[in-house]
Design a protein around this motif. Sequence first.
Motif, PDB file in Angstrom:
ATOM      1  N   GLY A   1       0.823  -1.206   0.000  1.00 40.10           N
ATOM      2  CA  GLY A   1       0.000   0.000   0.000  1.00 40.10           C
ATOM      3  C   GLY A   1       0.847   1.242   0.000  1.00 40.10           C
ATOM      4  O   GLY A   1       0.746   2.080  -0.876  1.00 40.10           O
TER       5      GLY A   1
ATOM      6  N   PRO B   1      -5.997   5.092  -1.128  1.00 37.91           N
ATOM      7  CA  PRO B   1      -7.138   4.205  -1.367  1.00 37.91           C
ATOM      8  C   PRO B   1      -7.933   4.682  -2.582  1.00 37.91           C
ATOM      9  O   PRO B   1      -8.021   5.879  -2.855  1.00 37.91           O
ATOM     10  CB  PRO B   1      -7.956   4.331  -0.077  1.00 37.91           C
ATOM     11  CG  PRO B   1      -6.953   4.723   0.959  1.00 37.91           C
ATOM     12  CD  PRO B   1      -5.985   5.630   0.248  1.00 37.91           C
TER      13      PRO B   1
ATOM     14  N   TRP C   1      -5.124  -4.715  -1.290  1.00 35.45           N
ATOM     15  CA  TRP C   1      -5.874  -4.479  -2.523  1.00 35.45           C
ATOM     16  C   TRP C   1      -7.023  -5.481  -2.622  1.00 35.45           C
ATOM     17  O   TRP C   1      -6.965  -6.568  -2.066  1.00 35.45           O
ATOM     18  CB  TRP C   1      -4.970  -4.625  -3.743  1.00 35.45           C
ATOM     19  CG  TRP C   1      -3.879  -3.598  -3.825  1.00 35.45           C
ATOM     20  CD1 TRP C   1      -2.750  -3.542  -3.061  1.00 35.45           C
ATOM     21  CD2 TRP C   1      -3.817  -2.490  -4.715  1.00 35.45           C
ATOM     22  NE1 TRP C   1      -1.982  -2.470  -3.416  1.00 35.45           N
ATOM     23  CE2 TRP C   1      -2.607  -1.803  -4.439  1.00 35.45           C
ATOM     24  CE3 TRP C   1      -4.648  -2.007  -5.727  1.00 35.45           C
ATOM     25  CZ2 TRP C   1      -2.224  -0.662  -5.133  1.00 35.45           C
ATOM     26  CZ3 TRP C   1      -4.261  -0.871  -6.424  1.00 35.45           C
ATOM     27  CH2 TRP C   1      -3.062  -0.209  -6.125  1.00 35.45           C
TER      28      TRP C   1
ATOM     29  N   LYS D   1      -7.287  -0.260  -4.599  1.00 32.22           N
ATOM     30  CA  LYS D   1      -6.605  -0.112  -3.313  1.00 32.22           C
ATOM     31  C   LYS D   1      -7.620   0.134  -2.211  1.00 32.22           C
ATOM     32  O   LYS D   1      -8.461   1.022  -2.313  1.00 32.22           O
ATOM     33  CB  LYS D   1      -5.620   1.060  -3.384  1.00 32.22           C
ATOM     34  CG  LYS D   1      -4.873   1.342  -2.090  1.00 32.22           C
ATOM     35  CD  LYS D   1      -3.949   0.201  -1.719  1.00 32.22           C
ATOM     36  CE  LYS D   1      -3.084   0.585  -0.528  1.00 32.22           C
ATOM     37  NZ  LYS D   1      -3.870   0.878   0.668  1.00 32.22           N
TER      38      LYS D   1
END
Length: 306
Positions: free
Chosen positions: A137, A142, A157, A304
């Motif tokens: 990440g 996101p 994810w 994400k």
Amino acid sequence: MTQKFSNNARTVLAAGISASETSLSVQSGDGDLFPVADTDTGPLFSVDDWFKLFITDVSGQIEIVGVRTRAGGSDVMSNVVRALDGTTARIWGVGAVAYQAFSANDLVSAISNAEAALLAAQEAETVATNALALVSGGSIPPGVIAYWPAATPPVGWFIRNGQAVSRADNPLLFAIIGTDHGIGDGTTTFNLPNDVTNNRFIRASGGALAVGAIQAPVNLTHTHAASSGSTGAHTHTQGQVGTVASGSYNLASGGVGITIVSSVGSSSANTSSAGSHAHTVSVTSSGDATEARPYARAYLPIIKGG
């Protein structure tokens, strides 16, 4: 090519050499104190293995040579390149000392190679760090969508298959897309975009196409050319309406007379409807697929979380 070294490699020449000779012999039994070198007659030091030999005597003069050939168990060194690293080719007598050591050029090369290796290691570390950031990440916010070359998404994810995910575990993603793709259970979950069903392509939004809009498959309006055969040839019959007999006639107005010396027939302007028919026109299809698509490669659609 590999420059080779051996510890405690020191001996004396078994025979003298001129300033131009390219082979030499060392004291019997001492050959294996030195590395084995591969035979090569190509460009300088294009061999897989070679080594440097320092030669000196009581005069204090030194010549550095490159040995390109020495077989295991042999005291003979051949394919020797003379006068390396700025030294001068000289005449050496029996008993001249031959040994291995580092030259200034070797040290410079070693430092350069070490620096290059360090730089490569740093670059590899950067790549690994970036890859780890992508997988875990990292700084990727996101909501970012991507494609993954494996069947399982990386940590952090989700597959964009319309699944319901936790609102509490993904508050930032929920703040971005909300319930645009489904309310989930209505309280604790929400749905992700679904690009797996129908294997949807991605295209840019704009104009009448809003972000997140779904389009059904269509083909661009176009035409097909068609033709029919010439079958169905036919004729029509033209009928006669009536005749005027021969004789003398006066016109009603003015009393002018005319004489018809023979019967005159008149033709109608209408024909019969016999021979009516129809033609059937068919247009053949081409292609062997159930969809229209460009060349494509399939990857896993992911988004994400967070």
